[in-house]
Design a protein around this motif. Sequence first.
Motif, PDB file in Angstrom:
ATOM      1  N   GLY A 111     -34.412   0.839  -5.054  1.00 12.11           N
ATOM      2  CA  GLY A 111     -35.176  -0.333  -5.482  1.00 12.11           C
ATOM      3  C   GLY A 111     -34.289  -1.475  -5.931  1.00 12.11           C
ATOM      4  O   GLY A 111     -33.061  -1.341  -5.998  1.00 12.11           O
ATOM      5  N   GLY A 112     -34.893  -2.614  -6.199  1.00  9.26           N
ATOM      6  CA  GLY A 112     -34.130  -3.782  -6.653  1.00  9.26           C
ATOM      7  C   GLY A 112     -33.770  -4.686  -5.488  1.00  9.26           C
ATOM      8  O   GLY A 112     -33.597  -4.234  -4.353  1.00  9.26           O
ATOM      9  N   GLU A 113     -33.669  -5.971  -5.799  1.00  9.51           N
ATOM     10  CA  GLU A 113     -33.325  -6.943  -4.758  1.00  9.51           C
ATOM     11  C   GLU A 113     -31.833  -6.873  -4.440  1.00  9.51           C
ATOM     12  O   GLU A 113     -31.013  -6.674  -5.327  1.00  9.51           O
ATOM     13  N   ILE A 114     -31.486  -7.083  -3.192  1.00  8.99           N
ATOM     14  CA  ILE A 114     -30.077  -7.028  -2.821  1.00  8.99           C
ATOM     15  C   ILE A 114     -29.599  -8.354  -2.239  1.00  8.99           C
ATOM     16  O   ILE A 114     -28.403  -8.637  -2.202  1.00  8.99           O
ATOM     17  N   GLY A 115     -30.540  -9.205  -1.821  1.00  9.66           N
ATOM     18  CA  GLY A 115     -30.131 -10.491  -1.247  1.00  9.66           C
ATOM     19  C   GLY A 115     -29.496 -10.307   0.121  1.00  9.66           C
ATOM     20  O   GLY A 115     -29.591  -9.234   0.726  1.00  9.66           O
ATOM     21  N   GLU A 116     -28.824 -11.339   0.589  1.00 10.40           N
ATOM     22  CA  GLU A 116     -28.210 -11.249   1.914  1.00 10.40           C
ATOM     23  C   GLU A 116     -26.889 -10.479   1.832  1.00 10.40           C
ATOM     24  O   GLU A 116     -26.065 -10.740   0.966  1.00 10.40           O
ATOM     25  N   ILE A 117     -26.737  -9.528   2.743  1.00  8.40           N
ATOM     26  CA  ILE A 117     -25.508  -8.733   2.776  1.00  8.40           C
ATOM     27  C   ILE A 117     -24.731  -9.067   4.035  1.00  8.40           C
ATOM     28  O   ILE A 117     -25.227  -8.912   5.154  1.00  8.40           O
ATOM     29  N   LEU A 118     -23.540  -9.556   3.870  1.00  8.02           N
ATOM     30  CA  LEU A 118     -22.675  -9.818   5.022  1.00  8.02           C
ATOM     31  C   LEU A 118     -21.475  -8.876   4.954  1.00  8.02           C
ATOM     32  O   LEU A 118     -20.815  -8.780   3.909  1.00  8.02           O
ATOM     33  N   PRO A 119     -21.202  -8.187   6.046  1.00  8.63           N
ATOM     34  CA  PRO A 119     -20.042  -7.294   6.044  1.00  8.63           C
ATOM     35  C   PRO A 119     -18.769  -8.061   5.674  1.00  8.63           C
ATOM     36  O   PRO A 119     -18.563  -9.185   6.137  1.00  8.63           O
ATOM     37  N   GLY A 120     -17.961  -7.468   4.816  1.00  8.23           N
ATOM     38  CA  GLY A 120     -16.695  -8.093   4.442  1.00  8.23           C
ATOM     39  C   GLY A 120     -16.813  -9.090   3.311  1.00  8.23           C
ATOM     40  O   GLY A 120     -15.804  -9.593   2.828  1.00  8.23           O
ATOM     41  N   ASN A 121     -18.075  -9.388   2.891  1.00  5.59           N
ATOM     42  CA  ASN A 121     -18.270 -10.335   1.790  1.00  5.59           C
ATOM     43  C   ASN A 121     -19.032  -9.679   0.649  1.00  5.59           C
ATOM     44  O   ASN A 121     -20.241  -9.845   0.523  1.00  5.59           O
ATOM     45  N   PRO A 122     -18.333  -8.932  -0.172  1.00 11.18           N
ATOM     46  CA  PRO A 122     -19.015  -8.202  -1.242  1.00 11.18           C
ATOM     47  C   PRO A 122     -19.689  -9.151  -2.228  1.00 11.18           C
ATOM     48  O   PRO A 122     -19.184 -10.231  -2.516  1.00 11.18           O
TER      49      PRO A 122
END
Lengths: 341, 341
Positions: free
Chosen positions: B87-98
């Motif tokens: 659960g919980g929001e994660i937002g946009e995930i881009l590989p290599g950009n923690p």
Amino acid sequence: MRISRINEPHVFITMGDPSGIGPEIIMKSMASPSLEGLAIFVVIGDGGTMEAAAKKFWGGKISITSLREQREKCSFLPDVLNVVDPGGEIGEILPGNPTDEGAQKALDSLSAAVELVQKSSGRYPSALVTAPVSKERIASRSPGFIGHTEYFQEAFSSELVTMVMVGRNLTVVPVTRHIPIKDVAGVLTEGLIEKTLLQVIENRVIISGKEEVKIGVCALNPHGGEGGKIGTEEEDVIAPAVRAAKNIYTNIEGPMSADVMFYKAVKGGFDIVLAMYHDQGLAPFKMVDFDNGVNMTLGLNVVRTSPDHGTAFDIAGKGIASSESMEAAIKLAVRAVSQDT
Amino acid sequence: MRISRINEPHVFITMGDPSGIGPEIIMKSMASPSLEGLAIFVVIGDGGTMEAAAKKFWGGKISITSLREQREKCSFLPDVLNVVDPGGEIGEILPGNPTDEGAQKALDSLSAAVELVQKSSGRYPSALVTAPVSKERIASRSPGFIGHTEYFQEAFSSELVTMVMVGRNLTVVPVTRHIPIKDVAGVLTEGLIEKTLLQVIENRVIISGKEEVKIGVCALNPHGGEGGKIGTEEEDVIAPAVRAAKNIYTNIEGPMSADVMFYKAVKGGFDIVLAMYHDQGLAPFKMVDFDNGVNMTLGLNVVRTSPDHGTAFDIAGKGIASSESMEAAIKLAVRAVSQDT
């Protein structure tokens, strides 16, 4: 019989303990075609023992002279194996059964080698190769004897000697050596690391055979100290020493976590690795280069090399000892001495 | 769709940092025929990220449920890849950009994993596999986070956890881990060495896959202390611990000089080597087993394994990350969990 050329390199080889595998691996090396004609070879040790070993493991011609004789002329023949006997009785020598007299002769061979190296200085380039001795046996005759390195350091009045382990896969320089782990951090100073680095840089061609080398410097602590969280010596001691050495030679990287360093080094990423203490460097080194490893000492009047194994009393006289490491040690000595000319 | 068997082993896999190579190597492992049907696999992490990774690197079917849902039923399907989203929001995930949100979700996945392991206890055998997280990023959200091992040690209230590095060539157990070299001798007690040895002995089948193993114990000091001349911990601390452990299991040798130990171990002379500190064991280990090494933690409620590498943000999303170490970690977890049944 040809006369030795001017400046022909000389390699002095000490016999080691006569009851160990020293005489055998010296003669097996002499029998190796890859060493033929590379230098004038002079073995310092018991004449009778070397003669017997030559017969058994080589078959070539040897010329035995005494130290007393050579003290004056310091002159050796190019076409035979020169043996210089330091004198003194040795009694019966049985392979695998070390005696006090044998240990004494091994020790006398070391002092004779120092004398010959000093006397021949300026006359021709020379290097020193040592076959293994029994430290315990020599110490029982001559208390305070720790090992070859310390012996030569004192005999040649050297300020700093550096031990280099040269192998086919790795070349490793332990900055500190035979001290307890609890004392390592205290002994490791910026000055010691920098001086060791400079000695390595100065001798990089002798060590590696090439002018351009990549030198890696290990961190002291796990994960390289993780930015100070696991120790501060990386920032306080090692990094400043690396920066100082880079003023002389730039191709140096570190301090770097040791477990990353050796992974990279064994793949060819580094030519020479400085380890901060004995096991950090020697455990990886011996794992991959035990059988062919050569121990080289820098900082003496001559470059000294030796095979990276002991007297192996358990297999002495059986004819099964491998001369691989001894041959590698002699070749490295030849390279060092040829570098000088 | 078949129903899971009674006592069917479950392997819980945490996603790791979603911007790292975790999702990719998990899905590449799921695609490996060698893992098919070995256990019920449950990935704990962000549903969207795992769904995208499954599409890109696997192609198999996944079933996403929420932690809230699973908290009660703790029931998973055998024919699909189960994904539990904490659960919980994660937002946009881009590989290599923690991102901080990604690190938070990685941390939430760890606590969810602990909860599921505890809830499922007694219902079926389970093991835990963790994909790499960014310690620094998690620590910036949750100060005090050091790493997986310490996190689980606290979460499971474990007294002593032991880290085992399992590789194809070596298996190494560092008795002390992330502490400065200067503190090693002080931290190393007879009790710690003995307890570590007992934990290794108890879990030897899980570690090595066999009942009869040869365990080697490294000395602390160079040359094993040389009879007290280079340190006394061998006689005072290590030898008594080895003697005590031998009352439980006899096939133990040591303390032995580390540079001899690893030379022998890599040739097959030892199945498991106890190192006294991090670099003593990890430098030799990573040199030969970096690419396939698995990190195993003993002493928790479950056996936990993880690949022996980091988040590799630099290659994330490029599809070039090797899943070799992750697959090895999952296989080891399966072996551990099958051992339990």
